[in-house]
Design an enzyme around this catalytic site. Structure first.
Site, short mmCIF file in Angstrom:
data_model
loop_
_atom_site.label_atom_id
_atom_site.label_comp_id
_atom_site.label_asym_id
_atom_site.label_seq_id
_atom_site.Cartn_x
_atom_site.Cartn_y
_atom_site.Cartn_z
N ASP A 193 -9.52 -4.58 -6.45
CA ASP A 193 -9.05 -3.33 -5.04
C ASP A 193 -9.94 -2.04 -5.36
OD1 ASP A 193 -7.74 -2.50 -3.12
OD2 ASP A 193 -5.83 -2.86 -3.73
N SER A 226 0.62 -1.36 0.06
CA SER A 226 -0.29 -0.30 -0.08
C SER A 226 1.13 1.37 -0.32
CB SER A 226 -1.43 -0.14 1.18
OG SER A 226 -1.49 1.08 1.33
N HIS A 275 -7.15 -5.30 -0.82
CA HIS A 275 -6.25 -4.54 -0.45
C HIS A 275 -5.16 -5.05 0.12
CE1 HIS A 275 -4.32 -0.73 -0.70
NE2 HIS A 275 -4.01 -0.62 0.09
#
Lengths: 376, 274
Positions: B228, B106, B256
């Site tokens: 996602d 991320s 995610h």
């Protein structure tokens, strides 16, 4: 009567949502479907996260889903769920992961509760807290500004005062009439008093601004001459008021000499202002039993017991007198100086005498013994 | 897992302690796993052990997350990703990492890119898991969110303060469902100071780090999940196109956090690359 589990599931007083491991709804009960405005079959196949406003989705993906995978459960998650018509429904959610034989997450279960009233209550609390915080902050800022103003004003007053003192000193060299000399003495006394006031105001503002009272300790030189000079200055200001001073300082006192002078000046100034004019003010400075003590006593009206407690608070003025009160900082600063030295300032007051006593523990080295001295 | 006992300079050791770094495994080459917004190093608990036989694995928490030193939180420093990247550089230097592998999930994908540009000697390979250089749509760029939605998130974190801290409270208790996690994890996973979480969210979701893409010395692998919500396919494609020579793998995993939901696939994809 056998329990009707199907009915319990469908019409339970809370929402049930079952999903696959990726959060896709496999089944939702009638209660939840009704709350969110969809038919139960319309919910099937949707991702649970799709029922959340986008902001909440990010929270779900970054917090809730990881917790479900790692911890296996979440509880009391406060979030909004979108109604079919688009408005948000405040809800509380418990979730649990169901694992297969290999310990892998196989599916997820959610129990959903409405939380509109609770959320309203929380918002109200939050709102009041924010307001309270804001008002505290603005008050703090205001008072800081005020104290900065005081500090700057006090500091700036020193220059003209020094000019007045300098001018008066120059005039002393001139040939003056008796009346002129007397006026000059008065001016000199006023300069000393004003200087003391400025010191107190500056110390007070500094204390409020976080600087506190700083000490420059001196354990090499005797303190007595400093105290004598203070007494001399105040005698000059109040020539009609008898000051009886006794010194018995048998050791070097590890303290800030200027501060100690300020403390005595404040106590003495207070005694001269409030004490009965027909009785002497008695100053005693001595080292005894590992302590250093300065006591200043005066006669006259005792201080009411109610006022005694607040005497050392800033801006406290006795009340009965009006004119000569000053700012009410003298005793406060004196007590702060005492505190900075690890000592304390106490007061006793009865019809016979009012006595302020400063006591601090002695850290200093013993000095060659000297006889008691008595002055005037 | 153990706290690394490196005898570096005091400043270096500081980074190890500050970031709650833990090293394990045996191997010449180091592989550093960095968590994203929301949780802590435990995001990698199903993935990192698979690399311990060949690599020295490094896990850590960013300041403000997990077991990192909360007193080290400096608002200005962590207002941009550069502050976080500086910590990665400090830590890698303290652990004497050279030509290592950085795996960032991320927001950490971008942090890793910035760190690798600052100190190219540290990492020769970067794995960007669900990266996004910019979460907000702008002109032709599709980040997946508009500004109002991101502001709504920040507002949500704000207004949900109370509900959120209450939601975090049960984590302090032992976790009866998964006793193997132990007290330590039960106490800290995904728990962070709400004020800091809000700031981290602001830094993460309002940052535009597209300028940090572009040619880079290190080899780059992008792991993109399907479906996602936070980093959609288009963003993965954008990152892929913007880093010449990068490799893009679109995983079967959805969501995610493939490091949690599809650890096997994640391990396989990283293994094939390194």
């Amino acid at each position: 009567m056998p329990l009707d589990y199907a009915d319990l599931f469908e019409t339970a007083p809370c929402g049930y949502v079952l999903t696959d491991k990726e959060g896709r709804i496999t089944r939702a009960n009638a209660t939840f479907a009704k709350w969110v405005g969809w038919a139960p079959h319309e919910l099937q196949g949707r991702r649970f996260a799709d029922l959340l406003p986008i902001a909440v989705r990010i929270f779900y993906e970054s917090h809730v889903a990881p917790m479900l995978h790692v911890q296996g459960s979440v509880s009391e998650i406060a979030l909004d769920v979108l109604h079919a018509e688009g408005h948000k429904l405040p809800m509380l959610i418990n979730g649990a992961a169901v694992r297969d034989d290999h310990g892998q997450v196989a599916s997820l279960r959610f129990a959903v509760f409405t939380a509109t009233q609770r959320r309203n209550y929380e918002q109200t609390l939050l709102h009041s807290r924010n307001e309270a915080q804001a008002s505290v902050l603005s008050e703090r800022a205001e008072s800081e500004l005020r104290e900065q103003f005081i500090a700057v004003l006090g500091h700036d007053l020193r220059n003209p005062l020094a000019a007045i003192a300098g001018g008066a000193r120059m005039l002393l060299k001139e040939q003056l009439s008796e009346r002129g000399s007397m006026i000059l003495r008065l001016i000199d006394g006023s300069v000393v008093r004003a200087g003391g006031l400025i010191d107190n105001v500056l110390d007070f503002a500094r204390g409020r601004l976080g600087g506190g009272i700083t000490l420059t300790r001196n354990d090499q030189e005797p303190l007595e001459p400093v105290l004598r000079q203070v007494i001399g200055e105040l005698r000059a200001i109040s020539p009609d008021h008898w000051i009886d001073a006794k010194f018995a300082i048998d050791a070097l006192v590890d303290c800030d000499h200027v501060r100690m002078g300020q403390l005595l000046s404040n106590l003495l100034g207070n005694a001269l202002t409030h004490g009965a004019k027909d009785q002497s003010v008695r100053v005693r400075a001595e080292t005894t039993d590992g302590s250093f003590i300065i006591a200043v006593a005066n006669g006259g009206e005792p201080i009411p017991s109610a006022a005694l407690e607040r005497l050392f608070q800033p801006f406290f003025r006795g009340g009965s007198h009006d004119r000569q009160e000053g700012l009410g900082l003298g005793l406060h600063i004196a007590s702060e100086i005492a505190r900075a030295h690890g000592g304390k300032l106490t007061v006793s007051s009865d019809p016979v005498e009012t006595c302020f006593t400063f006591t601090m523990p002695m850290g200093g080295l013993p000095r060659n013994s000297r006889g008691r001295q008595h002055s005037r | 897992m153990m706290l690394s006992g490196q005898t570096g300079k005091s400043e270096g050791t500081g980074a190890i302690l500050r970031l709650n770094a833990r090293t394990a495994g045996s191997g010449e080459q180091a592989i550093m796993f960095a968590h994203g917004f929301g949780c802590d190093q435990n995001m990698w608990r199903y993935v990192s052990p698979a690399f311990e036989d060949r690599f020295r694995t490094v896990l850590f928490d960013y300041v403000g997350s997990g077991g990192a030193d909360i007193d080290a939180y400096v608002i200005e420093k962590y207002a941009t990703l550069d502050g976080y990247a500086q910590d990665v550089v400090d830590l890698a230097r303290a652990l004497e990492i050279k030509d290592g592998i950085f795996v960032g999930h991320s927001v950490s994908a971008m942090i890793g890119l910035i760190a690798a540009r600052q100190a190219p000697e540290l990492f020769s390979k970067l794995v960007l898991v669900a990266p996004s250089p910019c979460y907000i749509d702008e002109a032709d760029y599709v980040g997946g969110f508009n500004r109002a939605q991101i502001l709504e998130l920040l507002d949500f974190l704000d207004s949900n303060h109370m509900g959120w801290s209450q939601a975090m409270a049960p984590m302090i208790m032992a976790n009866p469902d998964r006793p193997e996690l132990g007290e330590e994890l039960a106490g800290s996973f995904c728990r962070s100071d709400p004020e800091i979480a809000k700031r981290f969210a602001r830094t993460t979701f309002l940052s535009d780090n597209r300028g940090d893409l572009g040619a880079i010395e290190a080899q780059v692998l992008i792991l993109q999940c399907r479906e996602d919500l936070i980093a959609p396919l288009a963003v993965g494609d954008y990152v892929h196109a913007a880093i010449p020579g990068s490799e893009l793998v679109v995983m079967k995993a959805t969501g995610h956090c493939p490091n949690l939901s599809a650890p096997e696939e994640t391990i396989a994809a990283i293994t094939a690359f390194v």
